[in-house]
Motif scaffolding. Structure first.
Motif, PDB file in Angstrom:
ATOM      1  N   THR A  19       6.588   7.173  -1.614  1.00 13.01           N
ATOM      2  CA  THR A  19       6.344   7.644  -0.260  1.00 13.01           C
ATOM      3  C   THR A  19       5.927   6.458   0.596  1.00 13.01           C
ATOM      4  O   THR A  19       4.931   5.789   0.305  1.00 13.01           O
ATOM      5  N   ALA A  55      -5.514  12.804   6.047  1.00 15.60           N
ATOM      6  CA  ALA A  55      -5.535  12.458   4.620  1.00 15.60           C
ATOM      7  C   ALA A  55      -4.130  12.416   4.032  1.00 15.60           C
ATOM      8  O   ALA A  55      -3.856  11.637   3.110  1.00 15.60           O
ATOM      9  N   THR A  56      -3.215  13.239   4.550  1.00 15.59           N
ATOM     10  CA  THR A  56      -1.837  13.243   4.060  1.00 15.59           C
ATOM     11  C   THR A  56      -1.186  11.889   4.261  1.00 15.59           C
ATOM     12  O   THR A  56      -0.366  11.446   3.437  1.00 15.59           O
ATOM     13  N   LEU A  58      -2.659   8.985   4.305  1.00 13.37           N
ATOM     14  CA  LEU A  58      -3.322   7.921   3.558  1.00 13.37           C
ATOM     15  C   LEU A  58      -2.893   7.898   2.094  1.00 13.37           C
ATOM     16  O   LEU A  58      -3.088   6.891   1.414  1.00 13.37           O
ATOM     17  N   ASP A  59      -2.316   9.000   1.616  1.00 22.52           N
ATOM     18  CA  ASP A  59      -1.909   9.120   0.223  1.00 22.52           C
ATOM     19  C   ASP A  59      -0.444   8.722   0.086  1.00 22.52           C
ATOM     20  O   ASP A  59       0.448   9.554  -0.127  1.00 22.52           O
ATOM     21  N   VAL A  60      -0.173   7.420   0.250  1.00 25.10           N
ATOM     22  CA  VAL A  60       1.188   6.906   0.226  1.00 25.10           C
ATOM     23  C   VAL A  60       1.250   5.717  -0.727  1.00 25.10           C
ATOM     24  O   VAL A  60       0.225   5.203  -1.176  1.00 25.10           O
ATOM     25  N   ASP A  61       2.476   5.288  -1.011  1.00 24.55           N
ATOM     26  CA  ASP A  61       2.663   4.164  -1.928  1.00 24.55           C
ATOM     27  C   ASP A  61       2.742   2.826  -1.216  1.00 24.55           C
ATOM     28  O   ASP A  61       2.474   1.781  -1.828  1.00 24.55           O
ATOM     29  N   LEU A  85      -3.384  -1.010  -0.326  1.00 22.71           N
ATOM     30  CA  LEU A  85      -2.005  -0.555  -0.200  1.00 22.71           C
ATOM     31  C   LEU A  85      -1.071  -1.731   0.074  1.00 22.71           C
ATOM     32  O   LEU A  85      -1.397  -2.610   0.882  1.00 22.71           O
TER      33      LEU A  85
END
Length: 267
Positions: A19, A55-56, A58-61, A85
């Protein structure tokens, strides 16, 4: 591949099991003054709220930043994104600026060829943030901008053109990579007296003609003060041009899914 329009040029791209967060503008509605000297500068940016919880995003690759203008890499993104990151920047100067914000894994995109990321090939493409007249008048303010191309054997080739008008850079990217999907920042952002600094309706038409087999996604709409093209007007124009089936105009928070339909083209 799933592409989610977040807000302005901010996208979530689910690609080859990863992502990617593209050009994060993460502040709350009205956090920043309008861009001075541009259309509707009395309006505070962003014009609208985020359509998903912060928050959605921030949760990435990884994060990709095409350039450092506030509506693509804002103070909130600089503050809240996890420091470890991977962040891909368009060049060394931008990478240095992002490192100065405390990010520890900043990777400049190769000027030529691909930059690898876990099996994904990321290529940097050129752009110009306005016409030649715009650049002659305020080129220092517009600065250097880039687009990106994502390629993977199991995914469609994705070209995100970035903050550019139609020009030789865009034509070359379309010719070189033959993308399956093209994202256009086409909100017709205006500097009074100088004109558009990103794509307008005519530019969308030019891209559609130059890439007749590509699916096109319209982005950078209705979220910052100087973008004067509405989604409703864009859709009406597309209907009149017979392009509605090829050009998607997602609302903020809407996702589109695409599959690879052509062989990966070497570049």
């Amino acid at each position: 591949m799933q592409l989610t329009q977040i807000r302005n040029a901010t996208l979530l791209v689910d690609y080859a099991g990863k992502t990617l967060l593209i050009d994060p503008l993460l502040a709350g509605r009205g956090a920043y003054p309008g861009f001075a000297g541009t259309a509707n500068s009395h309006l505070a940016n962003p014009l609208v709220d985020l359509p998903v919880p912060l928050a959605t995003l921030l949760d990435v690759d990884a994060v990709v930043v095409t350039h450092l203008h506030l509506d693509h890499w804002d103070e909130t993104a600089r503050r809240v994104l996890p420091r470890g990151l991977p962040v891909f920047a368009q060049n060394g100067a931008d990478a240095d600026a992002i490192r100065a914000d405390g990010f520890t894994d900043v990777r400049p995109l190769a000027a030529d060829g691909d930059t690898p990321f876990d099996g994904i090939r990321i290529a940097r493409t050129g752009g110009q943030h306005g016409s030649d007249a715009v650049m002659a008048a305020i080129g220092a303010r517009m600065g250097e901008v880039s687009g990106i191309v994502l390629r993977h054997p199991d995914e469609p080739t994705l070209y995100i053109a970035g903050d550019t008008v139609w020009n030789a850079h865009v034509a070359a990217a379309l010719e070189t990579y033959d993308p399956d999907v093209v994202v256009l920042n086409c909100g017709d952002a205006q500097v009074p007296g100088l004109g558009a600094i990103i794509m307008d309706l005519d530019d969308v038409g030019r891209v559609a003609r130059a890439a007749p087999r590509a699916s096109i996604v319209a982005s950078h709409l209705e979220a910052v003060n100087h973008c004067v093209l509405s989604r409703a007007d864009l859709r009406a124009w597309l209907d009149g041009q017979g392009l509605r089936a090829r050009v998607s105009v997602p609302e903020d928070g809407e996702a589109r899914t695409f599959q690879r339909v052509r062989e990966l083209r070497p570049a």
